[in-house]
Design a protein around this motif. Sequence first.
Motif, PDB file in Angstrom:
ATOM      1  N   ILE A 168     -67.417 -11.197  23.230  1.00  0.00           N
ATOM      2  CA  ILE A 168     -66.056 -11.400  23.754  1.00  0.00           C
ATOM      3  C   ILE A 168     -65.199 -10.167  23.523  1.00  0.00           C
ATOM      4  N   VAL A 173     -70.519 -11.199  30.512  1.00  0.00           N
ATOM      5  CA  VAL A 173     -70.226 -12.618  30.734  1.00  0.00           C
ATOM      6  C   VAL A 173     -71.528 -13.410  30.897  1.00  0.00           C
ATOM      7  N   LEU A 190     -70.106 -19.736  33.636  1.00  0.00           N
ATOM      8  CA  LEU A 190     -70.216 -18.370  33.112  1.00  0.00           C
ATOM      9  C   LEU A 190     -71.146 -17.523  33.978  1.00  0.00           C
ATOM     10  N   LEU A 213     -69.208 -16.668  37.241  1.00  0.00           N
ATOM     11  CA  LEU A 213     -68.185 -15.625  37.076  1.00  0.00           C
ATOM     12  C   LEU A 213     -68.824 -14.253  36.869  1.00  0.00           C
ATOM     13  N   GLN A 251     -59.102 -11.462  35.031  1.00  0.00           N
ATOM     14  CA  GLN A 251     -58.757 -12.870  34.848  1.00  0.00           C
ATOM     15  C   GLN A 251     -59.685 -13.542  33.835  1.00  0.00           C
ATOM     16  N   ILE A 252     -60.935 -13.117  33.824  1.00  0.00           N
ATOM     17  CA  ILE A 252     -61.855 -13.692  32.846  1.00  0.00           C
ATOM     18  C   ILE A 252     -61.363 -13.435  31.432  1.00  0.00           C
ATOM     19  N   THR A 289     -56.555 -13.994  31.494  1.00  0.00           N
ATOM     20  CA  THR A 289     -56.181 -15.375  31.810  1.00  0.00           C
ATOM     21  C   THR A 289     -56.989 -16.363  30.979  1.00  0.00           C
ATOM     22  N   GLY A 290     -58.270 -16.055  30.757  1.00  0.00           N
ATOM     23  CA  GLY A 290     -59.072 -16.942  29.912  1.00  0.00           C
ATOM     24  C   GLY A 290     -58.525 -17.039  28.509  1.00  0.00           C
ATOM     25  N   ALA A 291     -58.099 -15.905  27.943  1.00  0.00           N
ATOM     26  CA  ALA A 291     -57.528 -15.928  26.595  1.00  0.00           C
ATOM     27  C   ALA A 291     -56.212 -16.701  26.559  1.00  0.00           C
ATOM     28  N   LEU A 327     -55.226 -19.113  28.666  1.00  0.00           N
ATOM     29  CA  LEU A 327     -55.503 -20.542  28.841  1.00  0.00           C
ATOM     30  C   LEU A 327     -56.089 -21.153  27.573  1.00  0.00           C
ATOM     31  N   THR A 328     -56.953 -20.401  26.892  1.00  0.00           N
ATOM     32  CA  THR A 328     -57.506 -20.913  25.635  1.00  0.00           C
ATOM     33  C   THR A 328     -56.406 -21.125  24.599  1.00  0.00           C
ATOM     34  N   TYR A 334     -54.394 -24.165  25.545  1.00  0.00           N
ATOM     35  CA  TYR A 334     -55.140 -25.392  25.237  1.00  0.00           C
ATOM     36  C   TYR A 334     -55.113 -25.682  23.737  1.00  0.00           C
TER      37      TYR A 334
END
Length: 752
Positions: free
Chosen positions: A257, A299, A326, A329, A351-352, A355-357, A359-360, A363
């Motif tokens: 990551i 990824v 995964l 993507l 975005q991976i 945006t992924g970070a 959104l995580t 959440y």
Amino acid sequence: MSRELLHSGVAFRPRLTEINTRLEQLGKPPAEGQPPEAAIVTTERDALASEKAEINAMLGVAENQSIRINTLVEQISETRRQLFQNVLTKRYEINFALASEIMQAFRSEMGDLYRAVSSWMRFVVSFKLKSMLAVTFFALAAAAVIIIGGRRMFGRLFIPDPRVQEPSYLSRISVAFWLTLMQTSAVVVFLGITYYLFDYFEVLRGDIGEMLSSLFYVIAIVFFVSRLATAVLSPRLPNWRLVPVESGAARWLVMLIIATAFFTGLDHFLSSVYKVLGAPLSLTVGEALVSTVIIGLLVILIGLVKPFVGEDGQPKPWPQLLRYVLFLLGGVTTLAALLGYVGLARFVSQQIVVTGAILTTIYIGFLSSQAMNEDDAFAKTTVGRRLQRRFNLDDTTLDQLGLATSIVINLLVLVVGVPLILMQWGFRPGDMMTWLYKIAGGFQIGTFTFSPTGILSGILVFTVLYFFTRWFQGWLDGSVMARGKVDAGVRNSIRLSVGYAGIALAALMAVSAAGLNLSNLALVAGALSLGIGFGLQNVVSNFVSGLILLAERPFKVGDWIVAGAVSGTVKKISVRATEIETFQRQSVILPNSELINNPVGNWTHRNKLGRIEVPIGVAYGSDAKRVHALLLEIARSHPLVLKNPEPFVLFQAFAESSMNFEIRVFLADVGNSATVQNDLRFAILDTFAREHIDIPFPQRNIRVLGDKPAGNWPVDDEQAEAEYAEKEVARIKAAEEEQAKTKARRRKPHPS
């Protein structure tokens, strides 16, 4: 411009309202044939009409400008959407034969970058060294304040404790969420202050400023992703891990990551550098191609990791849906880059990571809020325990604080997270500000105008005035009236009156701050008045009765009253009902209208002075005067009986079996009546026993008639009744048979 137009329109509203109100007061000009009005009235009306026309003209110009601004905003947004679409759909010809030329261009551009940075550093060392050192010091101090202050304030709430073997779910969620935010905030503050002060003290050049801004952005993103991955996977502290993966897999996932975030940031930084240095397009495309392919492969590697352990002890892969996502993507990123859609591949890779970070984090924030909202969850946290020890809070208050904290966390997550995601998808801060101004301008439904800003202002005004009213009530009751030795009932009435008046005033000021026109609600209020009159007449009656009770004060809190069959102490007087606590500790809620319309006895209306009676009867033949003297002595000897009015013993009546006397005494506190009556009765018994005075009581002798002498009462009454009934039936039958035999003998002829 939109903001300025909005402010100008709002600024003219009060004056326009004043003009309309004054014109309505002046009325219309007199018609033909009517007496002329005063010249001063005509002059004032004409001046107001002229001013109103000027304001309306300016508002018309502002409205036209607003329409033009909205049109330009839409055109700019459409242009940005088209540019964004072109970036994603544009295809570049990928010629791998030009790799050597691209590498040569890369070395050339890196040399230009080195020379630009070197020249800037020499300039800084020669002329701006003190400014640079001061800026760095202040930026580090600001970051240290966040880190050190956060640890001192919150302690182990944001720091995982390796000594804890089984931390709770709330603790793990809170540590992962708040530790990531706290450390990332410290880095962002350091970088932001550094860049701002560099620019303020003119340390930066134009080209260096753009590259440094891009570098700081990349550092912040990479640090944020690395902290988030470390907090969630926790490779060194398995007990604090949010995702139940193996330790080896956790370390691999964290490295993959961080590598993905690093190459994404490197691509962004190099593209900014190439833009500043004016590098050839082929170099930009080649660098983006290599970076996006590496990111796509990383990824895919994340999807290939087997982080779990099955029941058989063998490594177990990700869930099927997550693994396919995964792979999809990573495959789309790699394939798009190889096919020449470098813009699309770069967008997907960003975005991976970013945006992924985000959104995580959102959440995790929602999970933390949900866990905080559980029963007794906030009380088990470090902050909850500290608040409980410091302010001596009960469990209910802590649960309410947990609910408020949950709401604040949700709002914080939405306010921070949603704009960051929109910015990643191509929206600019200006676009979002335009949306906010449009929302703040309000919207109209029929004749009603709703303004979210006005409504929020009204809510804020009401909240502030409400808490101010509560504070003023406490200060007035605890500081002013308590020191003045004001009666508790009077204090309660004044406190309630001040509270209701303050809430009513807060509601009116909130409606005014919200900009609501109450005249528009007149029709609705008129339509509802009939239903309110019939359906809520009891509620209104109780409300008015409550106001009368608070004003006239026929009784107050703490009084002992008797209302019908209810007798007890008044505990609370509200506008709808009154709470009375009986002597059996039962709370009775009486509507105020019953207390107004029906007789109510108050033992402690003006004071607590009251009279009690103790009746007693003595046998005939006793010395009545001696009995009178003894009773009077008993009454006078009790310490709670008042000397003035003095006790009195009444020879009440000659009854059937006794001479009746009654002791009447006055008490300073009628609330002690039961105790005094109890003591007097015991004293009467002791005195009469000593003086050999009898207290008569009725006696009844019961005589049982029957064939047998009265004996012991049978144990089983029903069995005795049944046996008696059988005997009676047998006796009756025997009598009937004997009578029948007698008749038969009479009919038989006599022998001659």
